[in-house]
Design an enzyme around this catalytic site. Structure first.
Site, PDB file in Angstrom:
ATOM      1  N   VAL A 294      -3.096 -53.344   5.981  1.00 36.71           N
ATOM      2  CA  VAL A 294      -3.060 -52.184   5.530  1.00 36.71           C
ATOM      3  C   VAL A 294      -4.199 -50.903   5.496  1.00 36.71           C
ATOM      4  O   VAL A 294      -3.953 -49.528   5.888  1.00 36.71           O
ATOM      5  CB  VAL A 294      -2.827 -52.340   4.482  1.00 36.71           C
ATOM      6  CG1 VAL A 294      -2.424 -50.603   3.031  1.00 36.71           C
ATOM      7  CG2 VAL A 294      -1.165 -52.642   4.009  1.00 36.71           C
ATOM      8  N   ASP A 341       4.426  -8.898  30.184  1.00 37.34           N
ATOM      9  CA  ASP A 341       4.498  -7.677  30.704  1.00 37.34           C
ATOM     10  C   ASP A 341       3.993  -6.613  30.382  1.00 37.34           C
ATOM     11  O   ASP A 341       3.292  -6.563  29.657  1.00 37.34           O
ATOM     12  CB  ASP A 341       6.383  -7.345  29.300  1.00 37.34           C
ATOM     13  CG  ASP A 341       6.986  -7.486  29.755  1.00 37.34           C
ATOM     14  OD1 ASP A 341       7.740  -8.367  30.989  1.00 37.34           O
ATOM     15  OD2 ASP A 341       8.648  -8.571  28.840  1.00 37.34           O
ATOM     16  N   ASN A 741     -12.032 -46.435  10.189  1.00 39.48           N
ATOM     17  CA  ASN A 741     -11.292 -47.963   9.800  1.00 39.48           C
ATOM     18  C   ASN A 741     -11.600 -48.573  10.583  1.00 39.48           C
ATOM     19  O   ASN A 741     -11.308 -50.173  10.359  1.00 39.48           O
ATOM     20  CB  ASN A 741      -9.629 -47.163  10.485  1.00 39.48           C
ATOM     21  CG  ASN A 741      -8.743 -46.255   9.583  1.00 39.48           C
ATOM     22  OD1 ASN A 741      -9.781 -45.702   8.462  1.00 39.48           O
ATOM     23  ND2 ASN A 741      -7.756 -46.490   9.498  1.00 39.48           N
ATOM     24  N   ASP A 788      -9.552 -41.471   3.540  1.00 42.83           N
ATOM     25  CA  ASP A 788      -8.585 -41.180   4.536  1.00 42.83           C
ATOM     26  C   ASP A 788      -9.015 -40.271   4.393  1.00 42.83           C
ATOM     27  O   ASP A 788      -8.676 -39.169   5.060  1.00 42.83           O
ATOM     28  CB  ASP A 788      -7.792 -42.493   4.514  1.00 42.83           C
ATOM     29  CG  ASP A 788      -7.663 -43.708   6.221  1.00 42.83           C
ATOM     30  OD1 ASP A 788      -8.902 -43.764   5.822  1.00 42.83           O
ATOM     31  OD2 ASP A 788      -7.278 -44.480   5.940  1.00 42.83           O
TER      32      ASP A 788
HETATM   33  P1  ATP Z   1       7.558  -3.899  31.713  1.00 45.98           P
HETATM   34  O1  ATP Z   1       8.309  -3.911  30.080  1.00 45.98           O
HETATM   35  O2  ATP Z   1       8.523  -5.399  32.297  1.00 45.98           O
HETATM   36  O3  ATP Z   1       6.350  -4.538  31.591  1.00 45.98           O
HETATM   37  P2  ATP Z   1       8.639  -1.446  32.327  1.00 45.98           P
HETATM   38  O4  ATP Z   1       9.030  -1.583  30.861  1.00 45.98           O
HETATM   39  O5  ATP Z   1       7.877  -0.685  33.259  1.00 45.98           O
HETATM   40  O6  ATP Z   1       8.209  -2.617  32.786  1.00 45.98           O
HETATM   41  P3  ATP Z   1      11.241  -1.610  33.001  1.00 45.98           P
HETATM   42  O7  ATP Z   1      11.859  -1.144  31.400  1.00 45.98           O
HETATM   43  O8  ATP Z   1      12.318  -2.170  33.661  1.00 45.98           O
HETATM   44  O9  ATP Z   1      10.274  -2.324  32.921  1.00 45.98           O
HETATM   45  O10 ATP Z   1      10.896  -0.188  34.159  1.00 45.98           O
HETATM   46  C1  ATP Z   1      11.289  -0.045  35.461  1.00 45.98           C
HETATM   47  C2  ATP Z   1      11.666   1.491  36.211  1.00 45.98           C
HETATM   48  O11 ATP Z   1      12.616   1.987  35.195  1.00 45.98           O
HETATM   49  C3  ATP Z   1       9.907   2.526  35.296  1.00 45.98           C
HETATM   50  O12 ATP Z   1       9.172   2.367  35.813  1.00 45.98           O
HETATM   51  C4  ATP Z   1      10.679   3.650  35.591  1.00 45.98           C
HETATM   52  O13 ATP Z   1      10.870   4.436  36.638  1.00 45.98           O
HETATM   53  C5  ATP Z   1      12.313   3.138  34.858  1.00 45.98           C
HETATM   54  N1  ATP Z   1      12.867   2.769  33.628  1.00 45.98           N
HETATM   55  C6  ATP Z   1      11.818   3.141  32.327  1.00 45.98           C
HETATM   56  N2  ATP Z   1      12.956   3.278  31.975  1.00 45.98           N
HETATM   57  C7  ATP Z   1      13.895   4.320  31.785  1.00 45.98           C
HETATM   58  C8  ATP Z   1      14.980   4.905  30.940  1.00 45.98           C
HETATM   59  N3  ATP Z   1      14.958   4.670  29.922  1.00 45.98           N
HETATM   60  N4  ATP Z   1      15.453   5.779  31.922  1.00 45.98           N
HETATM   61  C9  ATP Z   1      15.565   5.489  33.386  1.00 45.98           C
HETATM   62  N5  ATP Z   1      14.961   5.215  34.071  1.00 45.98           N
HETATM   63  C10 ATP Z   1      13.543   4.022  32.957  1.00 45.98           C
END
Ligand code: ATP
Length: 955
Positions: A294, A341, A741, A788
């Site tokens: 044990v 991101d 142990n 323990d």
């Molecule tokens: P991540 O969050 O992955 O770092 P991100 O947020 O920069 O990336 P997205 O949000 O996909 O990536 O945006 C990519 C591109 O889309 C941007 O660089 C911009 O040019 C365009 N974009 C972002 N937000 C908008 C929006 N609300 N309307 C129109 N175009 C947008």
């Protein structure tokens, strides 16, 4: 009130009426509370948890415990048969030990379970409801029938509900119907009954909104929902064991078998060579054998590991990293790549437009953040109030605002805040700066500005809303990288104007003309090159870029993606999104810990590279892989590319899945962040999927293993440090428990089997035979109980060693206990056994101290040395190389348990009642001194060993 039998067959107003709700204001808070009381929480019912006494009993379900109890039972019978002299101490001690051990195990299990339950509460699904006309986010468990539910992309649907309104609403219902394609919803009442998958005017609990928005009224909650109907009682999910727990269970089983074998051998030897006179003696020896088994088996280990993992989880939660299960703590500790991101995680997602480029020229916009204070400067001077440049700039900014859904508001405390997408809000701020409506502390009050008198009614938003009415929208997705709105322009006979904004490189492909002043010009190759050069300058300055374009649609032209063509280019903006200040240091720390950091972004490659360079993620000029370039690579080529690419730009969510797969194929343990609903598959595939707590969607939160409560990259690195610390601590107490142990087992084994051979002990025995029993069964059980769990648990919360982030990540297949650690364990075990036996010898006739020949005294000394050696060993086990004297006082728990153990040992040596129960006798001060000195040998030995290790490393 009651919901109609099938709400999809009733008219919406009928459903609202039957539920005594309101299609605009929702329920009152009082009514909602009353319904919650009546109907219960909106949760699927689970099996009631096991009763406490059952869980307590389960602690006893161990073959060794059965054996121990059986041996104690036999001892009791023997005591009875032999005339009931004195107390049946062995039986009592065994029973007490069994109960106390079970209690300890139970308490530890409960602690771990509580931690897991607390996490479940932290990660509960939430929903947006309107009550008393006010939208708010509540835990989905609080939803009641009649609640007005607001749905948006990325939401998990909290209850079954009938749609009142919806726009481009698509819902993923695979959890309910098995259908993997998202379903396009529609508010129309059905003509006849249909299966859930065909009830398009309904949304169902447990499904996920992948696109669009909607308003719905809750018609069924909890077990009354469709999900509740198909799910009968669910088993309260107990967590599956983590890889580490499996490895420990395996080691535990192997050790158990070894211990049983050794114990059997010990018993056999004693029975064979000693001259036992009575049944009681035989039972005594059997009991010793079982106790040894044990004590040797680290049966408390699994429970201690769960507790330590659970405590680690709670500590992480306090640092904003909410880990959903214990296994993730381990995985975090082995993370070798963090793929993050950019926007919001590495940067602050606080967007400010700082450059506006239009065909006639460029401006710089001053001011940062969302306070609309700042001005447009053309070169060094303010932008003129009239002229081509002004018109173009106003068109870009105004167009950007029209093609967005964000809101900008000033709170009571005069602080400006936004609602919605920060990129879109940046346009609203720029619009106010351009109009010259400075914050000035008062909202929308008349002010003399460069642009003339602007009154509250005339605020740029108000003007825009007077002129345009929204007809429809093609929403932004990270795949499309653009969005459009269709608006009726009242100033132009309600012309249908399609306004688009999006990534400039994407939008430019859809433009055929551009607006120069008030005239239209063909967007020829020369212009295209010029605009692309503009884009490059913005990107290289680490700015996020967006372009704006528009077109008037014909009366009969439908609003769909095909309409987003032949656009008129208006201009582009450069947005600054400052990096979070903690990130650069966190990246350095990750690199130091052998962890690669990868940036994944939808942004332009140049912007991405510039920010990655600024943050120290890569060196200037490093390669960047775009989503499009990735699409052209096959799995093999991608596997090669991910080895030396750490910046991925213009990435669509589907690319993320491939990045994860390629990294994992290369043996990496990948932590990946995501926020949008399309990120969910990649998060599921990653070893640690990380969702954003602030900006992330409910769907990603469900798919992820960890949620960042503050969306911050630095928190991931903190969590990794914490994960490594937890693993480190687990190794510490494994080292401690296994060596201790082993020390016990070897003491008895060598004492019995080896004593005669080496001639250490004089002939004497429990009953006067030729074998010395160095320890009695009760003493072995006592050591097991006292030394323990307490110290091991205390080691489990040891402060994280300073160098955990200076080591390379643990490999996926690396064992928790490696060869070096086993070696150390055996060394310490042997030293402990030898010092204990030597003490026994010293105290026996012919020994160095007194030599009274009193076996009870000698055994008490041996017993005490073994206990103290284990207490010294606590400090040894905290590191393989670092001296126990380096930071001796950094763990107060350890000192507390050591102090408690010392007191208990003094009690067992000096209290008469315990003397009887444990076969001990009081020690004099001098004898104590000898015992402590002998016990400390293990510390000295370990220090020597560590010094040698350090010297070897240094060479
Ligand atoms: P991540 O969050 O992955 O770092 P991100 O947020 O920069 O990336 P997205 O949000 O996909 O990536 O945006 C990519 C591109 O889309 C941007 O660089 C911009 O040019 C365009 N974009 C972002 N937000 C908008 C929006 N609300 N309307 C129109 N175009 C947008």
């Amino acid at each position: 009130m009651s919901a109609p039998e099938d709400p999809s067959l009733c008219d919406v107003s009928e459903v609202v009426r039957r539920l005594a709700s309101d299609g605009e204001r929702g329920l009152t808070a009082a009514l909602a509370a009353e319904r919650l009381r009546r109907d219960g929480a909106n949760a699927l019912r689970v099996m009631p948890p096991r009763a406490a006494w059952r869980r307590m009993l389960a602690q006893l379900a161990d073959p060794l415990v059965y054996l121990l109890l059986a041996a104690a039972g036999v001892a009791l019978v023997a005591w009875f048969v032999e005339g009931r002299q004195g107390w049946p101490t062995d039986a009592i001690v065994v029973a007490l030990v069994v109960v106390l051990n079970a209690l300890l195990g139970y308490l530890q299990e409960a602690k771990a379970a509580n931690a897991v339950a607390a996490l479940a509460r932290m990660t509960a699904v939430s929903s947006t409801v309107v009550r008393d006309g006010v939208p708010s986010r509540i835990a989905a468990a609080g939803l009641v029938c009649g609640d007005l539910l607001l749905l948006a992309e990325g939401d998990a649907v909290g209850a079954d509900a009938r749609l009142l309104r919806c726009a481009s609403l698509r819902v993923q219902e695979s959890s309910l119907t098995g259908e993997s394609e998202a379903v396009q919803k529609d508010v129309a009442t059905l003509a006849q009954a249909a299966t859930p998958g065909d009830r398009l005017c309904m949304v169902f609990k447990g499904t996920a909104v992948v696109q669009g928005t909607g308003t719905a009224i809750v018609t069924a909650t909890g077990m009354a929902s469709e999900m509740g109907r198909i799910a009968s009682l669910l088993d309260a999910t107990e967590e599956a064991p983590t890889p580490l727990q499996r490895e420990i269970a395996y080691i535990g089983r192997a050790l158990g078998m070894a211990a049983v074998l050794i114990s059997a051998l010990v018993v056999a030897v004693i029975l064979l060579i000693s001259d036992l006179r009575s049944l009681a003696d035989v039972i005594h020896v059997l009991l010793l054998g079982v106790s040894l088994a044990v004590a040797a088996v680290p049966e408390g280990l699994p429970a201690i590991i769960s507790v330590v993992l659970a405590l680690g989880v709670l500590r992480m939660a306090r640092r904003h990293a909410i880990v959903k299960n214990l296994a993730s703590v381990e995985t975090l500790g082995s993370t070798s790549v963090i793929a993050a991101d950019k926007t919001g995680t590495l940067t602050r997602a606080q967007m400010t437009i700082v450059r506006v480029l239009t065909p006639s020229g460029a401006t710089t916009v001053s001011g940062v953040g969302y306070t609309p204070q700042g001005e447009f400067l053309a070169g060094e001077v303010p932008l003129p109030a009239t002229g081509n440049l002004r018109d173009e700039q106003a068109a870009v900014i105004g167009g950007g605002c029209l093609a967005g859904n964000a809101r900008l508001q000033q709170a009571e405390d005069l602080h400006w805040a936004i609602q919605g997408d920060p990129t879109e809000a940046a346009f609203l701020v720029a619009e106010r700066k351009l109009a010259g409506v400075a914050a000035g502390g008062v909202k929308d009050v008349a002010e003399d500005t460069a642009a003339g008198t602007v009154t509250g009614r005339d605020s740029p938003e108000a003007l825009r809303q007077q002129r345009f009415s929204r007809i429809g929208e093609l929403p932004f997705t990270s795949d499309r990288k653009m969005m459009s709105t269709l608006n009726a322009d009242h100033a132009q006979g309600d012309a249908r104007v399609l306004v688009c904004k999006g990534a400039p490189d994407v939008l430019l492909l859809r433009c055929t003309r551009l607006r120069l002043g008030t005239t239209m010009v063909a967007l020829d190759e020369t212009w295209r090159q010029r605009l692309l050069a503009d884009l490059a300058t913005l990107s290289e300055a680490a700015l996020r870029t967006l372009a704006v374009a528009y077109r008037t649609l014909a009366e009969d032209e439908a609003l769909n993606e095909a309409a987003e063509q032949r656009l008129v280019f208006l201009g582009m903006v450069g947005i600054i999104d400052p990096p979070r200040h903690e990130v650069a240091a966190a990246v350095r720390e990750a690199h130091g810990a052998g962890i690669r950091v990868i940036m994944i972004t939808g942004d332009h490659p140049r912007t991405a590279l510039r920010i990655a360079t600024d943050l120290g993620i890569v060196a200037a000029g490093s390669p960047v892989l775009t989503g499009v370039a990735m699409d052209a690579l096959d799995a093999q080529a991608l596997a090669v590319a991910v080895r030396h690419t750490s910046v991925f730009a213009r990435v669509a969510p589907r690319n993320k899945l491939r990045i994860v797969a390629a990294l994992q194929a290369a043996g990496e343990v990948v932590a990946m962040t995501g926020d949008g609903v399309n990120d969910a598959p990649a998060l599921k595939a990653a070893d640690i999927g990380i969702a954003m707590g602030v900006t992330g969607t409910e769907v990603t939160r469900e798919a992820a293993r960890m949620i960042l409560a503050d969306d911050n990259f630095a928190t991931i690195v903190d969590a990794v440090r914490e994960g490594r610390g937890v693993l480190d601590n687990i190794r510490k107490f494994l080292r401690y428990l296994l060596s201790s142990n082993l020390g016990e087992v070897l003491t008895v084994f060598l004492g019995v089997v080896g004593a005669g051979v080496i001639g250490l002990a004089s002939p004497d025995a429990v009953t006067g035979g030729v074998v010395v029993l160095p320890l009695l069964a009760a003493q072995i059980l006592w050591i097991n109980l006292v030394t323990d769990a307490g110290p091991a648990l205390a080691m489990g919360v040891d402060p994280i060693a300073g160098d955990v982030m200076a080591r390379r990540p643990r490999r996926r297949d690396e064992r928790v206990i490696d060869a070096r650690m086993w070696f150390g364990v055996v060394e310490i075990g042997v030293v402990m056994a030898l010092t204990s036996l030597l003490t026994l010898d010293i105290f026996l006739p012919g020994g160095l101290v007194e030599g009274t020949g009193d076996l009870v005294l000698a055994r008490t000394a041996c017993f005490t040395v073994l206990v103290f050696a284990q207490l010294f060993n606590c400090f040894n086990a905290r590191s393989e190389d670092v001296s126990a004297f380096a930071q001796p006082f950094s763990n107060r728990w350890l000192w507390a348990t050591v102090a408690a153990s010392v007191l208990l040992q003094m009690a067992v040596v000096h209290l008469p009642v315990l003397n009887v129960a444990f076969g001990t006798t009081p020690l004099s001060l001098g004898q104590w001194g000898v015992c402590v000195a002998m016990a400390s040998v293990v510390l000295g030995f370990s220090e020597l060993r560590k010094a040698v290790n350090r010297w070897r490393h240094a060479r």
